[in-house]
Enzyme design. Sequence first.
Site, mmCIF file in Angstrom:
data_model
loop_
_atom_site.group_PDB
_atom_site.id
_atom_site.type_symbol
_atom_site.label_atom_id
_atom_site.label_comp_id
_atom_site.label_asym_id
_atom_site.label_seq_id
_atom_site.Cartn_x
_atom_site.Cartn_y
_atom_site.Cartn_z
ATOM 1 N N GLU A 192 -68.723 -5.005 30.834
ATOM 2 C CA GLU A 192 -67.639 -5.823 30.286
ATOM 3 C C GLU A 192 -68.142 -7.247 30.064
ATOM 4 O O GLU A 192 -68.104 -8.078 30.985
ATOM 5 C CB GLU A 192 -66.458 -5.865 31.265
ATOM 6 N N GLY B 199 -60.079 -9.970 26.929
ATOM 7 C CA GLY B 199 -58.802 -10.619 26.634
ATOM 8 C C GLY B 199 -58.870 -11.631 25.501
ATOM 9 O O GLY B 199 -57.956 -12.429 25.330
ATOM 10 N N ASN C 4 -56.782 -0.763 33.090
ATOM 11 C CA ASN C 4 -56.733 -1.793 34.131
ATOM 12 C C ASN C 4 -55.551 -2.695 33.817
ATOM 13 O O ASN C 4 -55.614 -3.515 32.907
ATOM 14 C CB ASN C 4 -58.045 -2.597 34.134
ATOM 15 N N TRP C 5 -54.485 -2.524 34.588
ATOM 16 C CA TRP C 5 -53.270 -3.300 34.313
ATOM 17 C C TRP C 5 -53.364 -4.735 34.808
ATOM 18 O O TRP C 5 -52.460 -5.543 34.547
ATOM 19 C CB TRP C 5 -52.058 -2.621 34.966
ATOM 20 N N LYS C 6 -54.379 -5.041 35.588
ATOM 21 C CA LYS C 6 -54.514 -6.385 36.165
ATOM 22 C C LYS C 6 -53.208 -6.765 36.896
ATOM 23 O O LYS C 6 -52.587 -5.897 37.486
ATOM 24 C CB LYS C 6 -54.921 -7.390 35.088
ATOM 25 N N GLU D 279 -63.167 -11.024 36.569
ATOM 26 C CA GLU D 279 -62.094 -11.938 36.992
ATOM 27 C C GLU D 279 -62.165 -12.198 38.491
ATOM 28 O O GLU D 279 -61.833 -13.284 38.959
ATOM 29 C CB GLU D 279 -60.728 -11.370 36.565
ATOM 30 N N GLY E 227 -57.883 -3.318 29.179
ATOM 31 C CA GLY E 227 -56.885 -4.217 29.759
ATOM 32 C C GLY E 227 -55.628 -4.236 28.915
ATOM 33 O O GLY E 227 -54.771 -3.363 29.002
ATOM 34 N N GLY E 228 -55.521 -5.229 28.038
ATOM 35 C CA GLY E 228 -54.303 -5.474 27.262
ATOM 36 C C GLY E 228 -53.734 -4.243 26.575
ATOM 37 O O GLY E 228 -52.524 -3.993 26.633
ATOM 38 N N SER F 205 -61.511 -6.184 24.992
ATOM 39 C CA SER F 205 -60.761 -6.107 23.742
ATOM 40 C C SER F 205 -60.876 -4.748 23.047
ATOM 41 O O SER F 205 -60.949 -4.672 21.823
ATOM 42 C CB SER F 205 -61.180 -7.245 22.794
ATOM 43 N N HIS G 251 -65.121 -6.746 39.172
ATOM 44 C CA HIS G 251 -64.575 -7.183 37.880
ATOM 45 C C HIS G 251 -64.869 -8.673 37.695
ATOM 46 O O HIS G 251 -64.792 -9.453 38.651
ATOM 47 C CB HIS G 251 -63.064 -6.921 37.823
HETATM 48 P P1 13P Z 1 -58.987 -6.521 27.671
HETATM 49 O O1 13P Z 1 -59.006 -5.079 27.195
HETATM 50 O O2 13P Z 1 -57.626 -7.089 27.747
HETATM 51 O O3 13P Z 1 -59.973 -7.353 26.916
HETATM 52 O O4 13P Z 1 -59.501 -6.491 29.194
HETATM 53 C C1 13P Z 1 -60.688 -5.834 29.492
HETATM 54 C C2 13P Z 1 -60.826 -5.745 30.954
HETATM 55 O O5 13P Z 1 -61.062 -6.737 31.627
HETATM 56 C C3 13P Z 1 -60.639 -4.431 31.584
HETATM 57 O O6 13P Z 1 -61.065 -4.438 32.901
#
Ligand code: 13P
Length: 262
Positions: free
Chosen positions: A175, A181, A18-20, A106, A242-243, A221, A104
């Site tokens: 999640e 993050g 997930n590149w956000k 966010e 994500g990251g 994470s 999600h």
């Molecule tokens: P991180 O891997 O950066 O913690 O993000 C997780 C996430 O929200 C994937 O959708």
Amino acid sequence: MAIKMGVSFIRKTFIVANWKMNKMVKEAEDFCRDLLPQIEDCNHVDIAICPPFTSLGAVNDLLINSKVLLGGQDVSWEKQGAYTGEVSASMLNDVGCQYVLVGHSERREIIGETDEIVRLKLQRAIEAGLIPIFCVGEDLAARDNNRASDVIKKQLTAGLKNLEIISSSIVIAYEPIWAIGTGSNASPSDAQEMALFIRHELENIFDKDFAQNIIILYGGSVKEDNLADFLQEEDVDGALVGGASLEANSFAKLVRIGANGQ
Ligand code: 13P
């Protein structure tokens, strides 16, 4: 385990990026060119990338003959029409998406999506033939007050209400918000406990066969040095990253760990 036996089929490991809100089109293309040769021999794993909308077309052009599948990060609950700024499920199909993230944290926390909006989006995605990756997760206060499973139960029950689906038409991602993050992941045993709880809830909502066959991801994470521990848990079938998915070498390592079933 890379391959986990459900009642009637095998749950294959699934690694999702997930590149956000990251990457310009050129950066997205460079990522794909770097990634593909590094994962060419990774057969025992399913892989998807969810870029921002602006890069979907370019990424699809590069992934089209590869084993990497494509996902959107969000979808409108409406079919089409006067909804400025929204992207429909058929538009996602049109640019080559097989998956879409729905619910999600966010979007729930920052944009204010409710359980009912999430339910409508799940319904619309499934109707259009997309596989939603339905995200659920509790915040830190809920975890500290031992209410994590109540929150997850509510999100699952509300989101899946009246949906007529089979287990291969949806993926669940657990999640926990406090792990996203932050660099402090849930422990693999916490993730396993919640994945098992989710499977039990799915058995109540649908049936045992559905619950055993559904893919459940952990997200929060995830990185190279903890992914193998998550995958070793019986009910964790993969990861939503994500990251650590933003850089091709880093994501390739995660895919290889998934393929090796460590
Ligand atoms: P991180 O891997 O950066 O913690 O993000 C997780 C996430 O929200 C994937 O959708």
